[in-house]
Design an enzyme around this catalytic site. Structure first.
Site, PDB file in Angstrom:
ATOM      1  N   LYS A 126      26.556   0.289 -61.531  1.00  8.18           N
ATOM      2  CA  LYS A 126      26.702   1.276 -62.618  1.00  8.18           C
ATOM      3  C   LYS A 126      26.619   2.660 -61.994  1.00  8.18           C
ATOM      4  CE  LYS A 126      27.286   1.458 -67.077  1.00  8.18           C
ATOM      5  NZ  LYS A 126      28.070   0.570 -67.942  1.00  8.18           N
ATOM      6  N   ASP A 166      32.674   4.133 -69.394  1.00  7.62           N
ATOM      7  CA  ASP A 166      31.518   3.825 -70.257  1.00  7.62           C
ATOM      8  C   ASP A 166      31.412   5.029 -71.188  1.00  7.62           C
ATOM      9  OD1 ASP A 166      29.172   1.950 -70.733  1.00  7.62           O
ATOM     10  OD2 ASP A 166      28.068   3.787 -70.400  1.00  7.62           O
TER      11      ASP A 166
HETATM   12  P1  NDP Z   1      31.930   6.141 -76.579  1.00  8.60           P
HETATM   13  O1  NDP Z   1      31.501   7.334 -75.816  1.00  8.60           O
HETATM   14  O2  NDP Z   1      33.383   5.876 -76.763  1.00  8.60           O
HETATM   15  O3  NDP Z   1      31.256   6.128 -78.029  1.00  8.60           O
HETATM   16  C1  NDP Z   1      29.893   6.155 -78.223  1.00  8.60           C
HETATM   17  C2  NDP Z   1      29.693   6.411 -79.711  1.00  8.60           C
HETATM   18  O4  NDP Z   1      28.312   6.295 -80.030  1.00  8.60           O
HETATM   19  C3  NDP Z   1      30.124   7.797 -80.124  1.00  8.60           C
HETATM   20  O5  NDP Z   1      30.699   7.741 -81.397  1.00  8.60           O
HETATM   21  C4  NDP Z   1      28.830   8.578 -80.162  1.00  8.60           C
HETATM   22  O6  NDP Z   1      28.810   9.676 -81.055  1.00  8.60           O
HETATM   23  C5  NDP Z   1      27.894   7.507 -80.662  1.00  8.60           C
HETATM   24  N1  NDP Z   1      26.507   7.784 -80.252  1.00  8.60           N
HETATM   25  C6  NDP Z   1      26.059   8.069 -79.031  1.00  8.60           C
HETATM   26  N2  NDP Z   1      24.729   8.271 -79.037  1.00  8.60           N
HETATM   27  C7  NDP Z   1      24.359   8.106 -80.319  1.00  8.60           C
HETATM   28  C8  NDP Z   1      23.134   8.170 -81.003  1.00  8.60           C
HETATM   29  N3  NDP Z   1      22.010   8.448 -80.347  1.00  8.60           N
HETATM   30  N4  NDP Z   1      23.135   7.956 -82.328  1.00  8.60           N
HETATM   31  C9  NDP Z   1      24.282   7.664 -82.979  1.00  8.60           C
HETATM   32  N5  NDP Z   1      25.472   7.570 -82.405  1.00  8.60           N
HETATM   33  C10 NDP Z   1      25.512   7.793 -81.093  1.00  8.60           C
HETATM   34  O7  NDP Z   1      31.219   4.902 -75.852  1.00  8.60           O
HETATM   35  P2  NDP Z   1      31.615   3.368 -75.906  1.00  8.60           P
HETATM   36  O8  NDP Z   1      32.053   3.012 -77.276  1.00  8.60           O
HETATM   37  O9  NDP Z   1      32.500   3.084 -74.764  1.00  8.60           O
HETATM   38  O10 NDP Z   1      30.208   2.702 -75.572  1.00  8.60           O
HETATM   39  C11 NDP Z   1      29.251   2.433 -76.582  1.00  8.60           C
HETATM   40  C12 NDP Z   1      28.216   1.473 -76.021  1.00  8.60           C
HETATM   41  O11 NDP Z   1      28.874   0.270 -75.568  1.00  8.60           O
HETATM   42  C13 NDP Z   1      27.435   1.968 -74.820  1.00  8.60           C
HETATM   43  O12 NDP Z   1      26.138   1.426 -74.869  1.00  8.60           O
HETATM   44  C14 NDP Z   1      28.177   1.363 -73.636  1.00  8.60           C
HETATM   45  O13 NDP Z   1      27.363   1.233 -72.485  1.00  8.60           O
HETATM   46  C15 NDP Z   1      28.516   0.006 -74.220  1.00  8.60           C
HETATM   47  N6  NDP Z   1      29.631  -0.675 -73.568  1.00  8.60           N
HETATM   48  C16 NDP Z   1      30.874  -0.100 -73.496  1.00  8.60           C
HETATM   49  C17 NDP Z   1      31.913  -0.778 -72.917  1.00  8.60           C
HETATM   50  C18 NDP Z   1      33.297  -0.243 -72.935  1.00  8.60           C
HETATM   51  O14 NDP Z   1      34.221  -1.000 -72.588  1.00  8.60           O
HETATM   52  N7  NDP Z   1      33.528   0.990 -73.351  1.00  8.60           N
HETATM   53  C19 NDP Z   1      31.699  -2.074 -72.236  1.00  8.60           C
HETATM   54  C20 NDP Z   1      30.376  -2.634 -72.443  1.00  8.60           C
HETATM   55  C21 NDP Z   1      29.387  -1.915 -73.047  1.00  8.60           C
HETATM   56  P3  NDP Z   1      29.622  11.044 -80.755  1.00  8.60           P
HETATM   57  O15 NDP Z   1      31.058  10.718 -81.108  1.00  8.60           O
HETATM   58  O16 NDP Z   1      28.997  12.038 -81.659  1.00  8.60           O
HETATM   59  O17 NDP Z   1      29.438  11.324 -79.306  1.00  8.60           O
END
Ligand code: NDP
Length: 451
Positions: A126, A166
């Site tokens: 990571k 990520d």
């Molecule tokens: P993104 O950056 O695309 O989206 C994250 C989302 O979560 C955003 O909408 C963000 O809000 C919101 N968010 C972040 N922090 C908070 C919080 N404290 N409270 C509420 N909402 C929050 O990330 P991903 O969708 O790619 O990843 C999401 C999760 O999935 C992570 O834990 C990541 O490690 C995990 N993951 C992702 C993978 C992937 O393929 N992308 C693979 C495996 C795991 P805002 O829009 O305001 O920033």
């Protein structure tokens, strides 16, 4: 003191305060592994726990770049190469102000097990930076990515370490990182995954984690004798890559997802989240979810600060199935109790470690079907591996082929986890099943490869 306690004690001694999430992840895994360690002394004899909880190497480096106002900015970059017993190091890059070495160690450790569970030849790693892409211009993001790659390129390669996206790292960032790698090394190779399709990306990589999470849950519901998703009300947190594609696949399987959230607030739309509006706001404009109500006046928007206990309003909405898809520790004991009281039957972790340990205890006590992140969100890394295979063979898979292979991979992970739990006398416990199945494949490879 049992074998797991000894390992935890050692880790505490050499770690610093930022490593709390890492302890949390290690403790959860070691608790599950106790029966395996006790029944098979070979793992103790080969010091597998000590070796598995210590990264092979960690890099920390300075990233200097210039913003649009000609000011020089300094950030910190990291890469944790945790374990390559099964294949090249593989794991995402996260750009977010909360990034530190402890969070990345936790994510890298989890990644070893996740990648092992896929059955594919990939190790665990990571990386990332405390850089915040939010509010930055495309040019600034490009400058940062170039500066970050100036150091990172020394440590990666298609057979060494293959980073992906990520939080905060999507196709735009991967494109800039790839461009810089290519420039520095004069080499056009599959060193990053999550690339745009036009230069080596796989079809369906953006959809993979969310779709995979829904396939896994569908299989888990079937193992539990419950029918699939048809007509089920689902709540989803997050509004990024994982959340959006979880919502999309839920619709395809006949469910009704009624929530999404971002770092500022939650949308509840009882008629079902309008996917086009959500994509337009978050993927195209990177704007606040508050704007959802402009076109959907019946939907309810609750700001984070207006939600009485802090955290996510999402978990207050009655549902059949819950999908935390935003970030770590976003679903607390209080939220878990509310989900149980409201009749929720399953919780599937799209995000990494979104449920606190206390929340997980509530799910266990109430026999809620619980799909842990390392199994439920493995679809992203699985399609990343498909991308590596396509790059290495200079071929392109069709959308149908990627989707079919993803679906088979997720259903077979679910089956492996289910059967492992049953074999160790904890049927229905997907946490123990995932930890044990993931552990055994890596540990056996480590033993076979010697020290
Ligand atoms: P993104 O950056 O695309 O989206 C994250 C989302 O979560 C955003 O909408 C963000 O809000 C919101 N968010 C972040 N922090 C908070 C919080 N404290 N409270 C509420 N909402 C929050 O990330 P991903 O969708 O790619 O990843 C999401 C999760 O999935 C992570 O834990 C990541 O490690 C995990 N993951 C992702 C993978 C992937 O393929 N992308 C693979 C495996 C795991 P805002 O829009 O305001 O920033």
């Amino acid at each position: 003191m049992n074998i797991s306690d000894e390992t935890i004690e050692k880790i505490r001694k050499v770690s610093c305060q930022t490593d709390n999430t890492f302890f949390q992840a290690v403790e959860e895994v070691l608790e599950s592994l106790q029966p395996v360690l006790e029944s098979d002394p070979i793992y103790k004899r080969h010091s597998i726990l000590d070796r598995l909880t210590t990264p092979d190497r960690e890099f920390k480096f300075k990233v200097v770049w210039m913003d649009d106002n000609q000011n020089i900015q300094v950030n910190t970059g990291y890469r944790v190469q945790f374990n390559n017993a099964l294949g090249p190091y593989k794991g995402g890059l996260r750009f977010h102000p909360s990034v530190n070495s402890g969070i990345l160690k936790f994510l890298g450790f989890e990644q070893i097990f996740k990648n092992s569970l896929t059955g594919l030849p990939i190790g665990g790693a990571k990386g990332g930076s405390d850089f915040d892409p939010k509010g930055k211009s495309d040019f600034e993001v490009m400058k940062f990515c170039s500066a970050f790659m100036t150091e990172l390129h020394k440590h990666i390669g298609p057979r060494i370490d293959v980073p992906a996206g990520d939080i905060g790292v999507g196709a735009r960032e991967i494109g800039y990182l790839f461009g810089e790698y290519k420039k520095i090394t004069s080499s056009y190779e599959g060193v990053l995954t999550g690339k745009p399709f036009m230069f080596g990306g796989s079809l369906m990589r953006p959809e993979a984690t969310g779709y995979g999470c829904v396939y896994f849950t569908d299989e888990m519901l079937k193992f539990a004798g419950k029918d699939g998703f048809e007509g089920r009300i689902c709540v989803v947190s997050g509004a990024g890559n994982v959340a959006i594609h979880t919502i999309e696949k839920l619709y395809k399987l006949g469910a009704k997802p009624v929530t999404c959230s971002d770092s500022r607030g939650t949308i509840y739309d009882s008629r079902g989240i309008d996917l086009e509006t959500l994509k337009e706001i978050k993927l195209q404009r990177r704007a606040s979810l508050e704007e959802y109500c402009v076109n959907h006046s019946d939907a309810i928007y609750t700001k984070v600060e207006d939600y009485p206990t802090g955290g996510h309003e999402v978990w207050q909405i009655p549902c059949d199935c819950a999908f935390p898809c935003a970030t770590q520790n976003e679903l607390t004991e209080l939220d878990a109790n509310t989900l149980v009281e409201n009749g929720c039957i399953s919780v599937s972790e799209g995000a990494n470690m979104p449920s606190t340990p206390d929340a997980i205890e509530v799910f266990k006590k109430n026999d809620i079907l619980f799909a842990p992140a390392k199994a439920a969100n493995a679809g992203g890394v699985a399609v990343s591996e498909f991308e590596m295979a396509q790059n290495a063979s200079m071929t392109k898979w069709s959308y149908e082929k990627v989707d079919k292979t993803l679906e088979q991979t997720m259903r077979s992970i679910c089956k492996r986890v289910h059967l492992t739990a049953r074999d160790y006398g904890v049927e229905g416990n997907y946490i123990d099943g995932a930890n044990i199945a993931g552990f055994k494949r890596v540990a056996d490879a480590m033993i076979a490869e010697g020290i």
